[in-house]
Design a protein around this motif. Structure first.
Motif, short mmCIF file in Angstrom:
data_model
loop_
_atom_site.label_atom_id
_atom_site.label_comp_id
_atom_site.label_asym_id
_atom_site.label_seq_id
_atom_site.Cartn_x
_atom_site.Cartn_y
_atom_site.Cartn_z
N THR A 1 -4.23 -14.71 5.86
CA THR A 1 -2.93 -14.38 5.28
C THR A 1 -3.10 -13.35 4.17
OG1 THR A 1 -2.04 -16.59 5.77
CG2 THR A 1 -0.90 -15.30 4.10
N ASN A 2 -2.31 -12.31 4.24
CA ASN A 2 -2.33 -11.25 3.23
C ASN A 2 -0.89 -10.82 2.95
OD1 ASN A 2 -5.40 -10.34 3.07
ND2 ASN A 2 -4.92 -10.69 5.23
N GLY A 3 -0.71 -10.11 1.84
CA GLY A 3 0.62 -9.61 1.53
C GLY A 3 0.61 -8.78 0.26
N PRO A 4 1.64 -7.98 0.05
CA PRO A 4 1.73 -7.16 -1.16
C PRO A 4 2.21 -7.96 -2.36
CG PRO A 4 3.64 -6.80 0.22
CD PRO A 4 2.75 -7.73 0.98
N PRO B 1 -0.73 -0.36 3.04
CA PRO B 1 -2.20 -0.47 2.97
C PRO B 1 -2.72 -1.86 3.29
CG PRO B 1 -1.26 -0.18 0.78
CD PRO B 1 -0.16 0.08 1.75
N VAL B 2 -1.93 -2.88 2.97
CA VAL B 2 -2.33 -4.25 3.33
C VAL B 2 -2.40 -4.37 4.85
CG1 VAL B 2 -1.63 -6.68 3.29
CG2 VAL B 2 -1.38 -5.28 1.23
N GLN C 1 6.11 3.04 11.68
CA GLN C 1 4.87 3.69 12.09
C GLN C 1 3.63 2.85 11.76
OE1 GLN C 1 4.44 6.18 14.08
NE2 GLN C 1 2.21 6.00 13.91
N PRO C 2 3.54 2.23 10.57
CA PRO C 2 2.38 1.38 10.31
C PRO C 2 2.23 0.24 11.32
CG PRO C 2 3.48 1.90 8.26
CD PRO C 2 4.37 2.43 9.36
N VAL C 3 3.34 -0.37 11.71
CA VAL C 3 3.27 -1.43 12.71
C VAL C 3 2.89 -0.85 14.07
CG1 VAL C 3 4.57 -3.22 13.95
CG2 VAL C 3 4.87 -2.94 11.47
#
Length: 325
Positions: free
Chosen positions: A70-73, A83-84, A108-110
């Motif tokens: 699990t990650n997040g800003p 960036p995450v 675009q990142p997705v």
């Protein structure tokens, strides 16, 4: 001949070994052996809504033998979430469950994850073009916004001015909640819509917005706060203005601070989502996509309207968000 045969056999062995290595390197994440690797990218760290969703994801992942990271800003911001997400993509999970922080900026990142043959499931929020995802799971936010107005209508039946405090434009969920609320206001001529103001997910700014709004319009009868931090700040602004009870507040989400505000009477109703269910459904759809099984492209989940009257009921307690799994 024996020496020549040995040389030929050795060359064949090297060729087979090279072929095997090439096959291994070209294996896509979704078909690699071993436990499935799932990654959850939250909209923002520390939000009880996403913590509760994480609990649901971990619970369902354990049932199917998958691992979860699990990650997040630190803030609900596409500039911080991008960036995450890119770091998560680099770790090559089999699937990513993500709550995009902007319908356009995160497209675009997705897409980069999809191009890396990583399955993507959208949880809570969505994208301008969600078709790139295997599935999208979210609450009925338009219906939730209407339910928020219905609650204010019951609390202030004589009509009057109402205000929406939201996060920022471009977030699919909160935009829909505001729209559902404002559409309901327009349908009732007894109420005057003062529009939507944005707190950028900052409780202090939400408090300032509400304080200023009450100075300009001391006859406001109701405020709809579209997410957890907006509700927290709105409650603070009303308390600072000494308007507890006079201004009816309906919040969206049911974190500890919101529940306390409900218990204290600063907030009169909460529209609680089902984040754990969204997380469990997200894992189910991700695993199905990875196994080549049928997936449900779009899943809507319901909500519970919490008041002081039903907060301590089994249904009410089940709807309260968690701060840890």
């Amino acid at each position: 001949m024996n020496r020549k045969g040995a040389i030929i056999a050795g060359l064949l062995t090297l060729a087979l070994a090279a072929t095997g290595c090439g096959s291994s390197n070209s294996t896509s994440p979704g078909t690699s052996s071993g436990p499935l690797k799932l990654a959850f990218v939250q909209g923002v760290i520390g939000d009880a809504f996403y913590v509760t969703m994480q609990c649901g994801i971990q619970e369902e992942a354990a049932k199917v033998g998958a691992t979860v990271s699990t990650n997040g800003p630190q803030k609900f911001d596409p500039a911080l979430q991008t960036p995450v997400l890119q770091s998560v993509i680099a770790s090559q999970p089999n699937a990513i469950l993500i709550a995009p922080t902007d319908v356009s900026a995160m497209q675009q990142p997705v897409q980069q994850a999809v191009q890396q043959n990583i399955k993507v499931v959208l949880v809570d929020t969505t994208l301008k073009d969600p078709s790139i995802a295997a599935s999208a799971i979210a609450s009925d936010n338009l219906g939730g916004g209407k339910a928020a107005f219905d609650a204010i209508h019951q609390l202030a039946p004589n009509g009057g001015k109402v205000l929406v405090v939201s996060v920022q434009p471009g977030i699919s969920t909160t935009d829909d909640r505001a729209k559902g609320f404002q559409d309901a206001v327009k349908a009732n001529p007894s109420y005057q819509d003062l529009g939507v103001q944005y707190s950028n997910n900052d409780p202090q700014k939400a408090a300032q917005i509400v304080s200023a709004a009450l100075q300009a319009n001391p006859d406001i009868v109701g405020i709809f706060a579209t997410n957890l931090f907006s509700a927290e700040g709105s409650a603070t602004g009303i308390r600072q203005a000494g308007k507890q009870g006079a201004v009816k507040v309906v919040g969206f989400d049911a974190g500890p601070d919101q529940v306390k505000a409900l218990q204290d009477g600063t907030v009169q109703a909460l529209v609680a989502q089902q984040p754990a269910l969204i997380g469990r459904d997200g894992v189910t759809q991700a695993v199905a996509a990875l196994k080549g099984q049928p997936v449900t492209k779009s899943i809507g989940t319901g909500f519970t309207v919490l008041t002081q009257a039903n907060l301590n009921s089994p249904e009410g307690q089940a709807a309260v968000y968690k701060t840890a799994c």
